[in-house]
Design a protein around this motif. Structure first.
Motif, PDB file in Angstrom:
ATOM      1  N   LEU A 219      24.237  55.221 -10.079  1.00  0.00           N
ATOM      2  CA  LEU A 219      25.213  54.347  -9.977  1.00  0.00           C
ATOM      3  C   LEU A 219      25.523  54.258  -8.268  1.00  0.00           C
ATOM      4  O   LEU A 219      26.255  55.175  -7.540  1.00  0.00           O
ATOM      5  N   SER A 220      25.469  52.881  -7.881  1.00  0.00           N
ATOM      6  CA  SER A 220      25.581  52.684  -6.478  1.00  0.00           C
ATOM      7  C   SER A 220      26.652  51.556  -5.962  1.00  0.00           C
ATOM      8  O   SER A 220      27.033  50.629  -6.987  1.00  0.00           O
ATOM      9  N   LEU A 221      27.245  51.716  -4.991  1.00  0.00           N
ATOM     10  CA  LEU A 221      28.269  50.852  -4.413  1.00  0.00           C
ATOM     11  C   LEU A 221      27.980  50.600  -2.949  1.00  0.00           C
ATOM     12  O   LEU A 221      27.749  51.466  -2.300  1.00  0.00           O
ATOM     13  N   ASN A 222      27.901  49.085  -2.518  1.00  0.00           N
ATOM     14  CA  ASN A 222      27.614  48.783  -1.357  1.00  0.00           C
ATOM     15  C   ASN A 222      28.903  48.426  -0.761  1.00  0.00           C
ATOM     16  O   ASN A 222      29.724  47.675  -1.077  1.00  0.00           O
ATOM     17  N   VAL A 223      28.977  48.932   0.763  1.00  0.00           N
ATOM     18  CA  VAL A 223      30.134  48.613   1.324  1.00  0.00           C
ATOM     19  C   VAL A 223      29.568  48.120   2.865  1.00  0.00           C
ATOM     20  O   VAL A 223      28.736  48.944   3.442  1.00  0.00           O
ATOM     21  N   PRO A 224      29.660  46.926   3.051  1.00  0.00           N
ATOM     22  CA  PRO A 224      29.043  46.375   4.473  1.00  0.00           C
ATOM     23  C   PRO A 224      29.686  47.014   5.463  1.00  0.00           C
ATOM     24  O   PRO A 224      29.132  46.901   6.596  1.00  0.00           O
ATOM     25  N   GLY A 225      30.779  47.570   5.680  1.00  0.00           N
ATOM     26  CA  GLY A 225      31.635  47.984   6.932  1.00  0.00           C
ATOM     27  C   GLY A 225      32.864  48.290   6.804  1.00  0.00           C
ATOM     28  O   GLY A 225      33.489  48.111   5.812  1.00  0.00           O
ATOM     29  N   PHE A 226      33.522  48.859   7.705  1.00  0.00           N
ATOM     30  CA  PHE A 226      34.980  49.107   7.689  1.00  0.00           C
ATOM     31  C   PHE A 226      35.891  48.452   8.950  1.00  0.00           C
ATOM     32  O   PHE A 226      35.295  48.007   9.884  1.00  0.00           O
TER      33      PHE A 226
END
Length: 743
Positions: A219-226
């Motif tokens: 199960l994956s979650l993509n976060v482009p940045g902070f």
């Protein structure tokens, strides 16, 4: 050599072509097959099986049997039960209604038995997660920019003087969010044949069932940045975001659940793992480097050889994730709007100037107190200002700096080293092919002049810079392979210390420490530098420790020494250590450290000489020699000696007088006794003395000759013995005297 910062190239297989001298062919193992002349064996597809050395796979009876991929026999299908299907929700309709639906677990391995329950009645759809709202197709979508949704309802614009606090909050699972994906991988890396890895279940998302033993459910979650840049302030690493989730493991057999993060710079890293049954719990992970990430959760069931045991036990093993929360992201949705600074003639929020924070009460930008810094442009509250590390200060609230002058006990003045950079050459190294190279380090102790490392080659990997500026950096130098060419290539310039986090005499700070070799060299002051940027080899970034040692014999800038056991400055590639030996590193001499020597009085004046100790630096303007008037001053030590001598002499004189007077009285008593015991001329005895002592007020008027050259002690001994002899020779008598008429 770390010239390419992207993802690594994964080599799945290596084939060597050619004909080997073989006397026989190797038979394929159970569950695989090969045609004539094949180089390798292939696994049997699902619902097929094979034995050892098979050239083809045989099908199972599709009505009563099944077989996983690559299996050696067919397994009888069991009767369907309530464990072979799961509940899901139908998409929301125009009236915001949904129904409970039931689906068979894929692949379906049961037969007959129970049937799927009928579709449930219509019910209101679950509200969307915070920061999301229903879209045109009734699916939940993130609110647009400058909007928020705190209850999963329609998105609302943020009030004036506020800004949305973006993030991911997933706690209701009617559908899998668009930024998440689910997959299933076999142990060899292949897909699981269209089987579901994870599926939503309303209050949670759970792992699938009926997978082959040992399969990974991802199960994956993509976060482009902070939104924050991170860094190190006051010796503490600043987090750019935080990932937290709540989960449980319901396992009767052996199982494993892992949490991983992946980025272009760091690759894939395991954050935490759990095994066996685990009660519902929460886990939180801090992110310190701003980058695009893929966070993954993987669940793996045990690998059992007996598939009957697998079907009875392993199918009931499941992992459940109840909530996932990611903070401070650059996209996503906002569940709340935070107060922000706004000028009277401007529209919208205005970020505070560097070094300022937003006062929660007045929404005005306020500068951080001296000695503290803030890195977030939308920092709220004075608690956002973090104190600088030991030996550092800040006046602008942005960076912690040092002027290379350190007060205290002892104090140091390193200003002579503050405005230059210093080069250090590492040991000569060789590649496997024999090519020579070496490293050159550039050091700026206090950062007044930044150290610079640059490349002189024209080719640069995308995303890298040909020049770096920092406190400490390193360049790889490659001399020419031809002796007639004096060309040296400089490449792979990297920073080893972006921030000075502490200057202290402590031998350890945070995760950095001084090596034992330098502690034995009398290093007294240590500079700690940090580069929080993580790499695949250094997940915590790189650190550098420069230890300064006082050596009065090394004038000027002194010399910088590398560790003997690690001649290239590091033993692990991540922690670097240097020893700087110089007279400048000696403590500053204090006035009481000088030794005062008084010269001889000549012509009413004497010279005062100040001698400086060898273990400190003379920075004051005390003259080497000074003439002053002579003073009849006796030192305190000599006064004490004289006073003690006088007291002892007075005591001895008092004792001498006391014993002399006592001796005189004893002699007088003795002579009186002798006179009283003697006889007259007519033979009549004289009457005895009425008293042996002196009457009150009576003076001694009888003088006797004293023996010559006899001290008091010998005289007392002699008189005592004489009294014993004469007193024993004269008997004591009592006389009664009467006066007659003749007188």
């Amino acid at each position: 050599m770390e010239t390419y910062p992207g993802k690594p190239i994964l080599i799945k297989s290596i084939e060597i072509s050619g004909t080997t001298r073989a006397t026989s062919c190797s038979p394929c193992r159970n569950g695989t097959f090969s045609a004539e002349g094949s180089r390798q064996c292939q696994e049997c597809p699902e619902n097929h099986f094979s034995s050892r050395g098979a050239s083809s796979c045989q099908p199972c009876n599709p009505e009563t049997e099944f077989a996983p991929k690559g299996f050696s026999r067919c397994i009888k299908r069991h009767a369907c039960t309530s464990k072979d299907f799961y509940e899901t929700r139908s998409p929301c309709d125009a009236n915001n209604q949904t129904r409970a639906e039931y689906r068979w677990l894929e692949p379906k391995i049961c037969m007959a038995g129970v049937s799927l329950p009928p579709v449930g009645p219509s019910r209101p759809c679950l509200p969307c997660n915070p920061g999301m709202s229903p879209g045109p197709d009734a699916s939940c979508q993130f609110c647009p920019a400058e909007h928020f949704s705190d209850d999963g309802g329609p998105c609302k614009p943020c009030p004036p003087n506020t800004t949305p606090n973006y993030g991911y909050v997933f706690q209701r699972w009617a559908q899998l969010p668009a930024s998440m994906s689910s997959s299933c991988r076999q142990q060899d890396g292949s897909e699981c044949g269209g089987m579901t890895g994870w599926h939503v279940a309303g209050t949670h998302v759970q792992s699938g069932q009926h997978h082959a033993d040992g399969a990974y459910l991802l199960l994956s979650l993509n976060v482009p940045g902070f939104r924050s840049k991170g860094g190190v302030v006051g010796g503490r690493r600043l987090e750019v975001g935080r990932v937290s989730f709540t989960f449980e493991l319901d396992c009767k057999a052996k199982c494993e659940f892992v949490f991983m993060q992946a980025s272009d710079r760091r690759g894939v890293n395991l954050v935490q793992s759990w095994s066996g049954a685990t009660f519902k719990r929460e886990f939180s992970h801090s992110v310190y480097a701003n980058d695009s990430y893929t966070f993954s959760w993987a669940f793996q069931k045990a690998s059992l050889t007996d598939y009957d045991v697998f079907s009875n036990l392993l199918d009931t093993d499941v992992a459940r994730i109840f909530s996932i929360n990611v903070t401070n992201t650059i996209d996503g949705g906002a569940s709340v709007c935070l107060a922000c600074h706004q000028e009277t003639d401007e529209v919208g929020c205005i970020p505070c100037p560097p070094g300022h924070f937003v006062d929660s009460n007045t929404t005005q930008c306020t500068q951080c107190p001296p000695g503290t810094t803030v890195s977030n442009p939308l920092a709220y509250g004075i608690e956002s200002c973090q104190p600088c590390g030991p030996g550092l200060s800040s006046t602008d609230g942005v960076t912690c700096t040092s002027d290379c002058v350190f007060a205290g006990e002892p104090s140091f003045d390193l200003s002579a080293l503050a405005h230059e950079t210093f080069l250090v050459r590492g040991s000569r190294l060789f590649t496997a092919s024999g090519a020579q190279y070496f490293h050159v380090f550039n050091i700026s102790l206090c950062g007044n002049t930044q150290a610079q490392c640059s490349n002189n080659i024209s080719y640069q990997v995308d995303g890298t810079s040909s020049q770096v500026n920092s406190f400490v950096c390193r360049t790889t130098m490659v001399p020419s392979a031809w002796s007639d060419e004096e060309v040296v290539l400089s490449t792979q310039s990297v920073t080893l210390g972006d921030e000075l986090v502490a200057v202290t005499n402590n031998t350890a700070f945070m995760s950095m420490e001084v090596i034992e070799e330098f502690l034995s060299q009398n290093a007294t002051l240590h500079f700690y530098y940090s580069t929080p940027l993580a790499t695949r080899s250094c997940p915590q970034g790189r650190t550098t420790v420069i230890s300064l040692s006082c050596d009065a014999s090394k004038h000027g800038n002194g010399s910088i020494v590398l560790p003997s056991k690690c001649p290239d400055g590091t033993c692990d590639g991540c922690s670097f250590n240097f020893l700087w030996q110089t007279a400048v590193a000696c403590p500053v001499c204090r006035e009481q450290d000088f030794r005062l020597v008084r010269g001889e009085c000549t012509g009413g004046s004497q010279l005062l000489h100040y001698l400086a100790p060898t273990n400190c630096r003379v920075l004051t303007n005390l003259p080497a020699t000074k003439a002053v008037k002579c003073q009849n001053h006796i030192p305190v030590e000599l006064q004490a000696i004289i006073g003690g001598t006088v007291m002892v002499a007075a005591t001895l004189c008092g004792l001498l007088l006391h014993f002399w007077r006592k001796t005189q009285r004893l002699e007088y008593k003795y002579m009186k006794l002798v006179q009283g015991s003697g006889s007259g001329s007519d033979g009549a005895e004289l009457p005895p003395a009425e008293s042996c002592g002196l009457d009150d007020g009576e003076e001694e008027d009888v003088h006797f000759a004293q023996p010559a050259k006899q001290n008091i002690l010998n005289r007392i001994k002699a008189m005592t013995s004489k009294v014993r002899r004469k007193v024993t020779a004269v008997p004591l008598r009592r006389y009664n005297l009467q006066r007659d008429d003749t007188g």
